[in-house]
Design a protein around this motif. Structure first.
Motif, mmCIF file in Angstrom:
data_model
loop_
_atom_site.group_PDB
_atom_site.id
_atom_site.type_symbol
_atom_site.label_atom_id
_atom_site.label_comp_id
_atom_site.label_asym_id
_atom_site.label_seq_id
_atom_site.Cartn_x
_atom_site.Cartn_y
_atom_site.Cartn_z
ATOM 1 N N ARG A 71 -5.665 -6.979 -3.406
ATOM 2 C CA ARG A 71 -5.349 -7.009 -3.746
ATOM 3 C C ARG A 71 -3.416 -6.987 -4.595
ATOM 4 O O ARG A 71 -3.413 -6.828 -5.600
ATOM 5 C CB ARG A 71 -5.075 -5.168 -3.632
ATOM 6 C CG ARG A 71 -6.210 -4.143 -3.608
ATOM 7 C CD ARG A 71 -5.684 -3.028 -2.755
ATOM 8 N NE ARG A 71 -5.759 -1.927 -3.651
ATOM 9 C CZ ARG A 71 -4.810 -1.016 -3.245
ATOM 10 N NH1 ARG A 71 -3.594 -1.601 -2.418
ATOM 11 N NH2 ARG A 71 -3.758 -0.311 -5.040
ATOM 12 N N ASP A 119 -2.841 -3.655 -6.420
ATOM 13 C CA ASP A 119 -1.668 -3.650 -6.246
ATOM 14 C C ASP A 119 -0.595 -2.992 -6.567
ATOM 15 O O ASP A 119 0.703 -2.410 -6.460
ATOM 16 C CB ASP A 119 -1.097 -3.376 -4.234
ATOM 17 C CG ASP A 119 -0.920 -5.164 -5.110
ATOM 18 O OD1 ASP A 119 -0.566 -5.825 -5.618
ATOM 19 O OD2 ASP A 119 -0.739 -5.682 -3.792
ATOM 20 N N GLY A 124 4.947 -1.678 -6.414
ATOM 21 C CA GLY A 124 3.893 -1.324 -7.272
ATOM 22 C C GLY A 124 4.306 -1.206 -8.378
ATOM 23 O O GLY A 124 3.218 -0.356 -9.712
#
Length: 304
Positions: A71, A119, A124
């Protein structure tokens, strides 16, 4: 391709010193002409090591040894679809089916599933992530492009955005949108060899004015550049830069230029533009070599 191309470099120094080097570009060999001894390059730069690197063999990916997914993505390339308003002779997508294309439902599905495998970079918010939009011609999909790009910018405000376009569909609405969302724009253009791709947008007054407006808007921030492909009818990076600069009416050294280098043929269209004979290879290599020697193409970067 010929394996015998060789350049003789005449070296001259004080007190009548004269000696010659022989350089073979295909094998990256540099030897003294009189002794055939390879040149010792250990004195060139600090830490030069002539020994070959100790590569770790890569394990092939297979059903029994699948690749590892992560991710932690730093480069996200989104292909909007394969439709295009051009028909470039050497396009590697020309033979691919274009009927199955993304629609607004696909955009919503993509956005819904994206957080399950991405991610979002540091914190983020897109920090350290570059998101690129590709086609075909991505601006053909303008309605879905706006929705997708807008949603991604809201979700990842720190991400770097980039779009690759032929520039023919640029208009005021797109300029405002691309600038507002902080896009970097790469315009594919082969300079005087543009006829092998399609109509030159820089020859059309309205399209040229729109591209110049986009250039003026993004250039101060380093967010626009031009990408070219070399082939047997397009062998001069300096000529590509001059062509674009002259059409836009800006100094030639203010055109950021990137090259994908010589094209890799995928079909007969690409083969037709690839150097085939020894003489064609020689013309191409000598043109590129001497432009590099004279410093004419040193500001050009390569697209990787």
């Amino acid at each position: 391709m010929t394996e015998t191309l060789e350049y003789r470099l005449a070296m001259a120094g004080r007190n009548g010193y004269a000696r010659a080097l022989l350089y073979r570009p295909h094998s990256s060999e540099l030897r003294w002409e009189d002794t055939s001894e390879p040149v010792d390059l250990r004195a060139v730069g600090t830490g030069y090591d002539p020994s070959p690197p100790d590569w770790t063999p890569a394990e092939p990916v297979s059903p029994a040894n699948p690749g590892q997914k992560s991710r932690d993505i730093r480069l996200l390339k989104i292909q909007m679809g394969l439709k295009c308003n051009y028909a470039c002779t050497y396009c590697n997508q020309a033979s691919q089916p274009h009927e199955i294309q993304g629609d607004m439902g696909d955009v919503q599905s993509f956005l819904y599933r994206l957080p399950t495998w991405f991610d979002g970079g540091k914190a983020g918010d897109g920090s350290g992530v570059r998101i690129e939009f590709w086609g075909g011609e991505p601006l053909v999909y303008w309605k879905t492009f706006r929705v997708l790009a807008g949603a991604l910018r809201s979700a990842y405000p720190k991400a770097r955005f980039n779009v690759i376009t032929n520039g023919a569909l640029i208009d005021d609405d797109k300029i405002e949108f691309l600038d507002k969302l902080g896009f970097g724009v790469g315009i594919s253009h082969d300079g005087p060899a543009m006829r092998y791709r399609g109509p030159d947008p820089l020859d059309d007054p309205d399209q040229r004015a729109a591209i110049r407006k986009l250039y003026d808007r993004l250039r101060p921030w380093g967010r626009i550049g031009f990408n070219c492909v070399l082939h047997k009818h397009n062998i001069s990076l300096a000529a590509v830069r001059r062509h674009i600069a002259e059409r836009l009416g800006v100094p030639v050294d203010e055109i950021p230029l990137t090259t994908e280098e010589i094209l890799l043929p995928y079909d007969q269209g690409g083969v037709a533009l690839s150097p085939q004979t020894e003489s064609e290879h020689r013309v191409y290599l000598e043109a590129v070599f001497w432009e590099a020697v004279r410093g004419e193409c040193m500001p050009v970067s390569t697209l990787r």
